[in-house]
Write an enzyme that holds these catalytic residues in place. Structure first.
Site, PDB file in Angstrom:
ATOM      1  N   ASP A 253       0.866  -1.169   0.000  1.00 23.71           N
ATOM      2  CA  ASP A 253       0.000   0.000   0.000  1.00 23.71           C
ATOM      3  C   ASP A 253       0.905   1.222   0.000  1.00 23.71           C
ATOM      4  O   ASP A 253       1.888   1.278   0.753  1.00 23.71           O
ATOM      5  CB  ASP A 253      -0.901   0.035   1.232  1.00 23.71           C
ATOM      6  N   HIS A 302       0.006   0.969   7.335  1.00 23.53           N
ATOM      7  CA  HIS A 302       0.102   2.375   6.958  1.00 23.53           C
ATOM      8  C   HIS A 302       0.885   3.155   8.012  1.00 23.53           C
ATOM      9  O   HIS A 302       0.577   3.128   9.194  1.00 23.53           O
ATOM     10  CB  HIS A 302      -1.272   2.998   6.693  1.00 23.53           C
ATOM     11  N   CYS A 406      -4.651  10.263   4.946  1.00 18.07           N
ATOM     12  CA  CYS A 406      -5.187   9.085   4.252  1.00 18.07           C
ATOM     13  C   CYS A 406      -6.188   9.460   3.164  1.00 18.07           C
ATOM     14  O   CYS A 406      -6.224   8.838   2.098  1.00 18.07           O
ATOM     15  CB  CYS A 406      -5.881   8.158   5.244  1.00 18.07           C
TER      16      CYS A 406
END
Length: 422
Positions: A253, A302, A406
């Site tokens: 990611d 993340h 985000c």
């Protein structure tokens, strides 16, 4: 004292583009020379390209995409959409990235839309966020609305979709290049489709566009027996470098990477494996150096609510998830700031994240930060650092798994490529 080194010539993309352009030019010249022997080929070679077929090479002065770090003045940003957001099916990779108290929610609603009223409030909050960004002088772009409830099937799995709420997870801008990440959740396999119209537009206007190898997401990518019943299990496994994703194929990611000029920091997480990190290292070298860092985190996914770089040599470091390599930053002259405990109430649903979204902020420039209107203590922290706070409330949007960082991907920041980590 922090040392900063400017690099000549802008981003690596410009050099590469000129080299490729020269090589392509020679190749075309040779082809046209041979083709001139044939009247039909010669006629075809002289046909002019239409406006849609003419794709310019990127230049630092004109390219619509250019960002080197997390804090240069923000000029254009992609903001995600909450519309049609669906709960992902409760598969092993989802289970490994969520808290046990929400597992019944996933078991009951997987494949269905998130609670309608909650999503409507999230949509309204993000619209207000977009309005405030525009008021601050930032151009705002949005992904396309998509029906994420449709089921799809590949040779390896079937799933429904999730959302296009968090562009930071799928898109990473490095210099004048947009990189599409090969994300690890099956529910996000087709998420890129919501962003393709924007990416194609940027490409036609001169941006570089790279799609990392798409994972098959076959069963071998996941440890089907990954033990995650307790937080203690997760702590032990993370400390041992064991995660739900295997090294079967590259996956990552984009939100597990954070940029500081020529240095990019990344964590091995539940969604980013070492093969994915190695792919990025080879792709971006030699101009950029990839540093793997790790944290005392039982559920790494993340980096930007754990370690958020907010200025040249200035980083927010989560006190609940301390960085094991923090001395490396201090020796480089960086200032490490510990953010205060988040104020988000215990009864507020956070289906995909922790309360530490309070530090998941978006820098508009070195002296302006977008921060949650409800988080008064972190606002005071920023003010003590001489940073003006731009306050927006996105509590319901937080429930879908992200804060301001985000929910955005910075497309263009005004600045030059520099080294901040010598």
């Amino acid at each position: 004292m922090l040392r900063v080194r400017c690099l000549r010539g802008g981003s690596r993309g410009a050099e590469a583009a000129h080299l490729i352009g020269a090589l392509v030019g020679r190749a075309l010249s040779g082809r046209l020379s041979r083709a001139s022997r044939s009247s039909s080929s010669s006629a075809a070679a002289q046909l002019p390209l239409s406006a849609h077929e003419q794709v310019p090479e990127p230049t630092a002065e004109e390219c619509p995409v250019c960002a080197h770090n997390e804090w240069d003045p923000l000029e254009e940003v992609i903001v995600g959409r909450a519309e049609n957001a669906c709960v992902p099916p409760f598969t092993v990779e989802v289970k490994a990235n969520t808290y046990e108290k929400y597992w019944p929610f996933y078991q009951q609603y997987g494949g269905q839309t998130f609670p309608k009223e909650h999503v409507q409030k999230a949509v309204a909050e993000i619209e207000e966020m977009c309005n405030i960004l525009q008021h601050e002088g930032v151009t705002v772009r949005r992904p396309e609305p998509v029906d994420w409830s449709l089921e799809y099937r590949t040779p390896d799995f079937s799933s429904t979709g999730m959302y296009a709420a968090m562009p930071r997870d799928i898109l990473m801008v490095v210099g004048n290049e947009i990189i599409e990440a090969p994300m690890a959740w099956r529910a996000r396999f087709f998420e890129y489709r919501a962003y393709r119209p924007l990416i194609k537009e940027y490409f036609r206007r001169g941006a570089r566009w790279t799609t990392a190898p798409k994972p098959t997401m076959a069963d071998q990518l996941y440890d089907q027996d990954y033990p995650i019943r307790t937080v203690e299990d997760r702590h032990k496994l993370a400390a041992q470098g064991k995660f739900v994703t295997t090294e079967f194929e590259p996956c990552f990611d984009a939100a597990d990477f954070i940029r500081a000029g020529t240095d990019i920091f990344v964590q091995r997480s539940q969604v980013t494996n070492y093969m994915g990190i190695e792919w990025m290292r080879r792709h971006l070298s030699p101009t950029y150096k990839i540093h793997i860092i790790s944290f005392k985190d039982p559920n790494p996914m993340h980096i930007d609510a754990t370690f958020n770089i907010i200025g040249p040599g200035l980083v927010l470091s989560n006190p609940d998830r301390p960085c094991r390599q923090i001395e490396m930053f201090k020796k480089a002259g960086w200032t490490v700031v510990t953010p205060p405990t988040p104020l988000i109430p215990d009864n507020h649903p956070l289906w995909m994240s922790s309360k530490w979204l309070s530090m998941n902020v978006l820098m508009l420039d070195e002296k302006r930060v977008m921060v949650d209107a409800n988080e008064s203590t972190i606002q005071k922290m920023f003010e003590s650092l001489g940073i003006k706070t731009v306050k927006v409330s996105i509590r319901h949007a937080n429930s879908l798994g992200g804060g301001f960082h985000c929910w955005t991907t910075d497309v263009r920041r005004r600045g030059t490529l520099q080294s901040y980590f010598l």
